[in-house]
Motif scaffolding. Structure first.
Motif, PDB file in Angstrom:
ATOM      1  N   PHE A  19       0.855  -1.185   0.000  1.00 46.67           N
ATOM      2  CA  PHE A  19       0.000   0.000   0.000  1.00 46.67           C
ATOM      3  C   PHE A  19       0.891   1.236   0.000  1.00 46.67           C
ATOM      4  O   PHE A  19       2.037   1.184   0.442  1.00 46.67           O
ATOM      5  CB  PHE A  19      -0.886   0.047   1.259  1.00 46.67           C
ATOM      6  CG  PHE A  19      -1.861  -1.089   1.364  1.00 46.67           C
ATOM      7  CD1 PHE A  19      -3.111  -0.977   0.781  1.00 46.67           C
ATOM      8  CD2 PHE A  19      -1.533  -2.250   2.028  1.00 46.67           C
ATOM      9  CE1 PHE A  19      -4.027  -2.023   0.869  1.00 46.67           C
ATOM     10  CE2 PHE A  19      -2.428  -3.295   2.123  1.00 46.67           C
ATOM     11  CZ  PHE A  19      -3.679  -3.180   1.543  1.00 46.67           C
ATOM     12  N   VAL A  20       0.333   2.331  -0.462  1.00 50.26           N
ATOM     13  CA  VAL A  20       1.019   3.620  -0.373  1.00 50.26           C
ATOM     14  C   VAL A  20       0.093   4.552   0.402  1.00 50.26           C
ATOM     15  O   VAL A  20      -1.108   4.605   0.133  1.00 50.26           O
ATOM     16  CB  VAL A  20       1.305   4.221  -1.765  1.00 50.26           C
ATOM     17  CG1 VAL A  20       1.960   5.579  -1.624  1.00 50.26           C
ATOM     18  CG2 VAL A  20       2.173   3.296  -2.575  1.00 50.26           C
ATOM     19  N   ALA A  21       0.647   5.254   1.369  1.00 55.78           N
ATOM     20  CA  ALA A  21      -0.149   6.161   2.194  1.00 55.78           C
ATOM     21  C   ALA A  21       0.506   7.535   2.230  1.00 55.78           C
ATOM     22  O   ALA A  21       1.732   7.639   2.270  1.00 55.78           O
ATOM     23  CB  ALA A  21      -0.282   5.606   3.614  1.00 55.78           C
ATOM     24  N   ASN A  22      -0.336   8.566   2.230  1.00 59.98           N
ATOM     25  CA  ASN A  22       0.195   9.915   2.420  1.00 59.98           C
ATOM     26  C   ASN A  22       0.453  10.125   3.914  1.00 59.98           C
ATOM     27  O   ASN A  22       0.287   9.195   4.718  1.00 59.98           O
ATOM     28  CB  ASN A  22      -0.753  10.965   1.828  1.00 59.98           C
ATOM     29  CG  ASN A  22      -2.126  10.950   2.473  1.00 59.98           C
ATOM     30  OD1 ASN A  22      -2.366  10.271   3.474  1.00 59.98           O
ATOM     31  ND2 ASN A  22      -3.056  11.690   1.901  1.00 59.98           N
ATOM     32  N   GLY A  49       6.482   1.389   6.591  1.00 61.81           N
ATOM     33  CA  GLY A  49       6.359   0.480   7.717  1.00 61.81           C
ATOM     34  C   GLY A  49       5.736  -0.833   7.261  1.00 61.81           C
ATOM     35  O   GLY A  49       5.204  -0.930   6.155  1.00 61.81           O
ATOM     36  N   PHE A  50       5.811  -1.837   8.150  1.00 61.46           N
ATOM     37  CA  PHE A  50       5.322  -3.160   7.802  1.00 61.46           C
ATOM     38  C   PHE A  50       4.587  -3.759   8.980  1.00 61.46           C
ATOM     39  O   PHE A  50       4.873  -3.459  10.133  1.00 61.46           O
ATOM     40  CB  PHE A  50       6.497  -4.070   7.415  1.00 61.46           C
ATOM     41  CG  PHE A  50       7.267  -3.548   6.240  1.00 61.46           C
ATOM     42  CD1 PHE A  50       6.948  -3.950   4.964  1.00 61.46           C
ATOM     43  CD2 PHE A  50       8.291  -2.626   6.413  1.00 61.46           C
ATOM     44  CE1 PHE A  50       7.645  -3.457   3.865  1.00 61.46           C
ATOM     45  CE2 PHE A  50       8.995  -2.121   5.333  1.00 61.46           C
ATOM     46  CZ  PHE A  50       8.665  -2.548   4.050  1.00 61.46           C
ATOM     47  N   HIS A  62       5.431   5.060   2.505  1.00 61.65           N
ATOM     48  CA  HIS A  62       5.079   6.407   2.943  1.00 61.65           C
ATOM     49  C   HIS A  62       5.384   7.415   1.836  1.00 61.65           C
ATOM     50  O   HIS A  62       6.536   7.795   1.641  1.00 61.65           O
ATOM     51  CB  HIS A  62       5.849   6.738   4.223  1.00 61.65           C
ATOM     52  CG  HIS A  62       5.446   8.026   4.854  1.00 61.65           C
ATOM     53  ND1 HIS A  62       6.164   8.593   5.863  1.00 61.65           N
ATOM     54  CD2 HIS A  62       4.418   8.867   4.623  1.00 61.65           C
ATOM     55  CE1 HIS A  62       5.592   9.720   6.236  1.00 61.65           C
ATOM     56  NE2 HIS A  62       4.534   9.906   5.482  1.00 61.65           N
ATOM     57  N   ASN A  63       4.348   7.800   1.103  1.00 61.27           N
ATOM     58  CA  ASN A  63       4.400   8.807   0.034  1.00 61.27           C
ATOM     59  C   ASN A  63       5.206   8.406  -1.200  1.00 61.27           C
ATOM     60  O   ASN A  63       5.128   9.063  -2.219  1.00 61.27           O
ATOM     61  CB  ASN A  63       4.951  10.153   0.539  1.00 61.27           C
ATOM     62  CG  ASN A  63       3.953  10.908   1.370  1.00 61.27           C
ATOM     63  OD1 ASN A  63       2.767  10.930   1.069  1.00 61.27           O
ATOM     64  ND2 ASN A  63       4.423  11.516   2.439  1.00 61.27           N
ATOM     65  N   ALA A  74      -2.931  11.203  -6.706  1.00 65.00           N
ATOM     66  CA  ALA A  74      -3.157   9.769  -6.490  1.00 65.00           C
ATOM     67  C   ALA A  74      -3.908   9.546  -5.185  1.00 65.00           C
ATOM     68  O   ALA A  74      -4.690   8.603  -5.062  1.00 65.00           O
ATOM     69  CB  ALA A  74      -1.834   9.016  -6.471  1.00 65.00           C
ATOM     70  N   PHE A  75      -3.671  10.395  -4.199  1.00 64.36           N
ATOM     71  CA  PHE A  75      -4.364  10.281  -2.914  1.00 64.36           C
ATOM     72  C   PHE A  75      -5.686  11.041  -2.924  1.00 64.36           C
ATOM     73  O   PHE A  75      -6.631  10.658  -2.259  1.00 64.36           O
ATOM     74  CB  PHE A  75      -3.476  10.818  -1.788  1.00 64.36           C
ATOM     75  CG  PHE A  75      -2.168  10.100  -1.658  1.00 64.36           C
ATOM     76  CD1 PHE A  75      -2.113   8.784  -1.237  1.00 64.36           C
ATOM     77  CD2 PHE A  75      -0.980  10.735  -1.967  1.00 64.36           C
ATOM     78  CE1 PHE A  75      -0.903   8.114  -1.125  1.00 64.36           C
ATOM     79  CE2 PHE A  75       0.236  10.079  -1.854  1.00 64.36           C
ATOM     80  CZ  PHE A  75       0.275   8.766  -1.436  1.00 64.36           C
TER      81      PHE A  75
END
Length: 194
Positions: A19-22, A49-50, A62-63, A74-75
């Motif tokens: 996953f990718v998170a802002n 992180g995992f 992360h971003n 994208a977010f």
């Protein structure tokens, strides 16, 4: 993948999900799941992180993913898909294809799993009477992929991508090959070998 792409599974389920998170999403995920640092498990070059959820390894970037900073759009405008597990927000098909091609360019060869995932995306869109927005894909490729291409022939990345069609049904193979043929024509002007 089948429910997100709209096309039957072409490869075995992988025991890891990325996953990718802002900033906001990463902070919340870290709070809810107490994410482990990538360095704890041997990844020094990953920002994120995992954790494990139901025995599935989840990687939260992360971003960015290995140096590619995700555009804020994208977010802000994710691709919403309804699945049996509820609503899932995904990256756009164009960004998905780009990331597969980018990894191939960075590694010097296209991976079979990336080819099959790309086929799932492209054929799933075709089944829904949609097409990839070539202008979006070209914009991504022109700045973050094509200038660093290690291949020796024009659109060789797509040639390698199309060569992995063995798992595609006999009925859909010509459809997939035609989609790739059309993409080659569109993307060729970006190619440094053109």
């Amino acid at each position: 993948m089948p429910e997100i792409s709209g096309y039957p599974r072409l490869r075995k389920r992988h025991p890891e999900i990325d996953f990718v998170a802002n900033d906001e999403g990463f902070e919340r995920l870290n709070k809810d799941y107490n994410l482990r640092s990538p360095k704890e498990i041997g990844y020094d070059d990953v920002d994120g992180g995992f954790t494990y959820k139901d025995e599935i390894f989840l990687g939260i970037f992360h971003n960015n993913v290995r140096g590619y900073n995700f555009p804020q759009e994208a977010f802000q405008s994710p691709w919403a898909r309804i699945t049996s597990q509820g609503l899932i927000y995904s990256i756009s098909p164009e960004l998905g294809i780009f990331l597969k091609l980018r990894r191939g360019v960075m590694k010097g060869r296209m991976y079979g799993k990336d080819s099959l995932d790309s086929a799932s995306i492209l054929l799933g869109m075709k089944k829904r009477n949609k097409k990839i927005e070539v202008s979006k894909l070209k914009k991504l490729l022109s700045s973050e992929c094509c200038p660093f291409c290690p291949f020796q022939e024009c659109t060789q990345c797509l040639t390698q991508l199309e060569s992995k069609y063995i798992n595609i049904s006999l009925k859909d193979r010509p459809v997939f090959l035609n989609i790739i043929k059309e993409l080659k024509v569109e993307i060729a002007p970006l190619c440094k070998h053109n």
